[in-house]
Scaffold this motif. Structure first.
Motif, PDB file in Angstrom:
ATOM      1  N   ALA A  79      32.445  34.755  25.677  1.00  0.00           N
ATOM      2  CA  ALA A  79      32.168  34.683  27.121  1.00  0.00           C
ATOM      3  C   ALA A  79      33.482  34.496  27.887  1.00  0.00           C
ATOM      4  CB  ALA A  79      31.197  33.545  27.416  1.00  0.00           C
ATOM      5  N   LEU A  80      34.369  33.673  27.348  1.00  0.00           N
ATOM      6  CA  LEU A  80      35.682  33.488  27.978  1.00  0.00           C
ATOM      7  C   LEU A  80      36.461  34.796  27.973  1.00  0.00           C
ATOM      8  CD1 LEU A  80      37.925  31.753  29.210  1.00  0.00           C
ATOM      9  CD2 LEU A  80      38.613  31.144  26.863  1.00  0.00           C
ATOM     10  N   GLY A  81      36.436  35.505  26.863  1.00  0.00           N
ATOM     11  CA  GLY A  81      37.129  36.788  26.774  1.00  0.00           C
ATOM     12  C   GLY A  81      36.600  37.787  27.784  1.00  0.00           C
ATOM     13  N   GLN A  82      35.290  37.823  27.962  1.00  0.00           N
ATOM     14  CA  GLN A  82      34.689  38.725  28.954  1.00  0.00           C
ATOM     15  C   GLN A  82      35.128  38.344  30.364  1.00  0.00           C
ATOM     16  OE1 GLN A  82      32.815  41.509  28.218  1.00  0.00           O
ATOM     17  NE2 GLN A  82      32.931  41.964  30.395  1.00  0.00           N
ATOM     18  N   ALA A  83      35.163  37.053  30.657  1.00  0.00           N
ATOM     19  CA  ALA A  83      35.591  36.586  31.983  1.00  0.00           C
ATOM     20  C   ALA A  83      37.064  36.921  32.228  1.00  0.00           C
ATOM     21  CB  ALA A  83      35.357  35.081  32.111  1.00  0.00           C
ATOM     22  N   VAL A  84      37.903  36.716  31.213  1.00  0.00           N
ATOM     23  CA  VAL A  84      39.324  37.045  31.341  1.00  0.00           C
ATOM     24  C   VAL A  84      39.485  38.550  31.547  1.00  0.00           C
ATOM     25  CG1 VAL A  84      41.518  37.133  30.068  1.00  0.00           C
ATOM     26  CG2 VAL A  84      40.176  35.020  30.110  1.00  0.00           C
ATOM     27  N   PHE A  85      38.721  39.352  30.811  1.00  0.00           N
ATOM     28  CA  PHE A  85      38.774  40.800  30.992  1.00  0.00           C
ATOM     29  C   PHE A  85      38.432  41.190  32.422  1.00  0.00           C
ATOM     30  CE2 PHE A  85      36.204  44.775  31.016  1.00  0.00           C
ATOM     31  CZ  PHE A  85      37.281  45.646  30.996  1.00  0.00           C
ATOM     32  N   GLU A  86      37.345  40.647  32.950  1.00  0.00           N
ATOM     33  CA  GLU A  86      36.941  40.977  34.318  1.00  0.00           C
ATOM     34  C   GLU A  86      38.036  40.611  35.321  1.00  0.00           C
ATOM     35  OE1 GLU A  86      34.385  42.766  35.144  1.00  0.00           O
ATOM     36  OE2 GLU A  86      33.480  42.780  33.145  1.00  0.00           O
ATOM     37  N   THR A  87      38.643  39.451  35.144  1.00  0.00           N
ATOM     38  CA  THR A  87      39.731  39.022  36.035  1.00  0.00           C
ATOM     39  C   THR A  87      40.929  39.953  35.915  1.00  0.00           C
ATOM     40  OG1 THR A  87      39.020  36.725  35.936  1.00  0.00           O
ATOM     41  CG2 THR A  87      41.294  37.113  36.604  1.00  0.00           C
ATOM     42  N   ASP A  91      42.504  42.383  38.774  1.00  0.00           N
ATOM     43  CA  ASP A  91      43.921  42.259  39.142  1.00  0.00           C
ATOM     44  C   ASP A  91      44.665  43.576  38.940  1.00  0.00           C
ATOM     45  OD1 ASP A  91      43.423  39.599  39.707  1.00  0.00           O
ATOM     46  OD2 ASP A  91      44.416  38.837  37.896  1.00  0.00           O
ATOM     47  N   TRP A  92      44.389  44.263  37.818  1.00  0.00           N
ATOM     48  CA  TRP A  92      45.056  45.537  37.539  1.00  0.00           C
ATOM     49  C   TRP A  92      44.709  46.574  38.597  1.00  0.00           C
ATOM     50  CZ3 TRP A  92      48.926  47.741  35.273  1.00  0.00           C
ATOM     51  CH2 TRP A  92      48.955  49.135  35.182  1.00  0.00           C
ATOM     52  N   ARG A  93      43.443  46.659  38.955  1.00  0.00           N
ATOM     53  CA  ARG A  93      43.030  47.653  39.955  1.00  0.00           C
ATOM     54  C   ARG A  93      43.688  47.388  41.306  1.00  0.00           C
ATOM     55  NH1 ARG A  93      36.780  48.435  38.052  1.00  0.00           N
ATOM     56  NH2 ARG A  93      37.248  50.023  36.507  1.00  0.00           N
ATOM     57  N   ALA A  94      43.765  46.127  41.692  1.00  0.00           N
ATOM     58  CA  ALA A  94      44.424  45.781  42.961  1.00  0.00           C
ATOM     59  C   ALA A  94      45.910  46.125  42.894  1.00  0.00           C
ATOM     60  CB  ALA A  94      44.226  44.301  43.286  1.00  0.00           C
ATOM     61  N   PHE A  95      46.559  45.751  41.794  1.00  0.00           N
ATOM     62  CA  PHE A  95      47.983  46.000  41.643  1.00  0.00           C
ATOM     63  C   PHE A  95      48.293  47.490  41.576  1.00  0.00           C
ATOM     64  CE2 PHE A  95      51.696  46.644  38.880  1.00  0.00           C
ATOM     65  CZ  PHE A  95      52.671  46.011  39.652  1.00  0.00           C
ATOM     66  N   SER A  96      47.566  48.215  40.716  1.00  0.00           N
ATOM     67  CA  SER A  96      47.851  49.643  40.568  1.00  0.00           C
ATOM     68  C   SER A  96      47.519  50.399  41.858  1.00  0.00           C
ATOM     69  CB  SER A  96      47.101  50.236  39.377  1.00  0.00           C
ATOM     70  OG  SER A  96      45.707  50.156  39.558  1.00  0.00           O
ATOM     71  N   GLY A  97      46.496  49.951  42.576  1.00  0.00           N
ATOM     72  CA  GLY A  97      46.186  50.572  43.870  1.00  0.00           C
ATOM     73  C   GLY A  97      47.297  50.356  44.875  1.00  0.00           C
ATOM     74  N   ALA A  98      47.874  49.157  44.884  1.00  0.00           N
ATOM     75  CA  ALA A  98      48.984  48.871  45.796  1.00  0.00           C
ATOM     76  C   ALA A  98      50.208  49.717  45.444  1.00  0.00           C
ATOM     77  CB  ALA A  98      49.327  47.383  45.755  1.00  0.00           C
ATOM     78  N   VAL A  99      50.495  49.852  44.157  1.00  0.00           N
ATOM     79  CA  VAL A  99      51.627  50.679  43.731  1.00  0.00           C
ATOM     80  C   VAL A  99      51.368  52.140  44.100  1.00  0.00           C
ATOM     81  CG1 VAL A  99      52.905  51.546  41.727  1.00  0.00           C
ATOM     82  CG2 VAL A  99      52.374  49.113  41.911  1.00  0.00           C
ATOM     83  N   ASP A 100      50.159  52.632  43.852  1.00  0.00           N
ATOM     84  CA  ASP A 100      49.819  54.012  44.220  1.00  0.00           C
ATOM     85  C   ASP A 100      50.000  54.242  45.722  1.00  0.00           C
ATOM     86  OD1 ASP A 100      49.231  54.740  41.634  1.00  0.00           O
ATOM     87  OD2 ASP A 100      47.055  54.514  41.869  1.00  0.00           O
ATOM     88  N   THR A 101      49.590  53.283  46.528  1.00  0.00           N
ATOM     89  CA  THR A 101      49.755  53.389  47.975  1.00  0.00           C
ATOM     90  C   THR A 101      51.225  53.477  48.350  1.00  0.00           C
ATOM     91  OG1 THR A 101      47.687  52.234  48.391  1.00  0.00           O
ATOM     92  CG2 THR A 101      49.294  52.275  50.199  1.00  0.00           C
ATOM     93  N   LEU A 102      52.037  52.633  47.742  1.00  0.00           N
ATOM     94  CA  LEU A 102      53.479  52.688  48.001  1.00  0.00           C
ATOM     95  C   LEU A 102      54.072  54.039  47.601  1.00  0.00           C
ATOM     96  CD1 LEU A 102      54.703  49.172  46.862  1.00  0.00           C
ATOM     97  CD2 LEU A 102      54.821  50.116  49.178  1.00  0.00           C
ATOM     98  N   LEU A 103      53.673  54.532  46.460  1.00  0.00           N
ATOM     99  CA  LEU A 103      54.209  55.811  45.991  1.00  0.00           C
ATOM    100  C   LEU A 103      53.774  56.961  46.878  1.00  0.00           C
ATOM    101  CD1 LEU A 103      53.791  55.371  42.128  1.00  0.00           C
ATOM    102  CD2 LEU A 103      55.894  55.178  43.482  1.00  0.00           C
ATOM    103  N   GLU A 104      52.538  56.926  47.356  1.00  0.00           N
ATOM    104  CA  GLU A 104      52.053  57.980  48.262  1.00  0.00           C
ATOM    105  C   GLU A 104      52.800  57.939  49.580  1.00  0.00           C
ATOM    106  OE1 GLU A 104      47.829  57.524  48.595  1.00  0.00           O
ATOM    107  OE2 GLU A 104      47.546  57.857  46.455  1.00  0.00           O
ATOM    108  N   ASP A 105      53.097  56.758  50.083  1.00  0.00           N
ATOM    109  CA  ASP A 105      53.803  56.624  51.351  1.00  0.00           C
ATOM    110  C   ASP A 105      55.224  57.147  51.283  1.00  0.00           C
ATOM    111  OD1 ASP A 105      51.549  55.534  52.440  1.00  0.00           O
ATOM    112  OD2 ASP A 105      52.272  53.462  52.415  1.00  0.00           O
ATOM    113  N   LEU A 106      55.790  57.226  50.080  1.00  0.00           N
ATOM    114  CA  LEU A 106      57.155  57.667  49.909  1.00  0.00           C
ATOM    115  C   LEU A 106      57.292  59.172  49.827  1.00  0.00           C
ATOM    116  CD1 LEU A 106      58.409  54.991  47.362  1.00  0.00           C
ATOM    117  CD2 LEU A 106      58.898  55.112  49.811  1.00  0.00           C
ATOM    118  N   THR A 107      56.180  59.872  49.641  1.00  0.00           N
ATOM    119  CA  THR A 107      56.271  61.325  49.494  1.00  0.00           C
ATOM    120  C   THR A 107      56.063  62.037  50.790  1.00  0.00           C
ATOM    121  OG1 THR A 107      53.937  61.456  48.903  1.00  0.00           O
ATOM    122  CG2 THR A 107      55.532  61.318  47.096  1.00  0.00           C
TER     123      THR A 107
END
Length: 107
Positions: A79-87, A91-107
């Motif tokens: 259950a802890l592993g599942q909770a850590v995975f969800e977190t 976090d990854w989706r928020a981070f990768s989305g922010a990086v993608d936004t930055l990269l798109e703004d640069l082109t």
């Protein structure tokens, strides 16, 4: 360039293993093969990570006899592993989305 690629893979390896196990129980070689095919992560890095995840209470294991060799160690998220995975996934989706936004703004 290769250095960044290696560092990125190492940085998300935990998330990748948790993602594989979120789909269901799996044995070590199967996890390693999936990660080699998906992100090119070497098999040797998986087993120390799996031991750490077990020590941290993120996974539990069981041994099952195999008709084609030694017993297989199967890993399953706790259950802890599942909770850590969800977190981590959130976090990854928020981070990768922010990086993608930055990269798109640069082109």
């Amino acid at each position: 360039m290769d250095s960044l690629h290696v560092q990125l893979r190492k940085g998300v390896l935990d998330l990748c293993v948790l993602a594989v196990l979120s789909r269901g129980e799996s044995y070590g070689y199967e996890i390693a093969s999936t990660l080699v095919n998906a992100v090119g992560m070497g098999e040797g890095t998986i087993y120390p990570l799996m031991r750490r995840m077990q020590t941290d209470g993120l996974v539990v294991t069981r041994l099952e006899e195999s008709s084609s060799g030694p017993p297989r160690k199967y890993y399953r998220l706790t259950a802890l592993g599942q909770a850590v995975f969800e977190t981590h996934r959130r976090d990854w989706r928020a981070f990768s989305g922010a990086v993608d936004t930055l990269l798109e703004d640069l082109t």
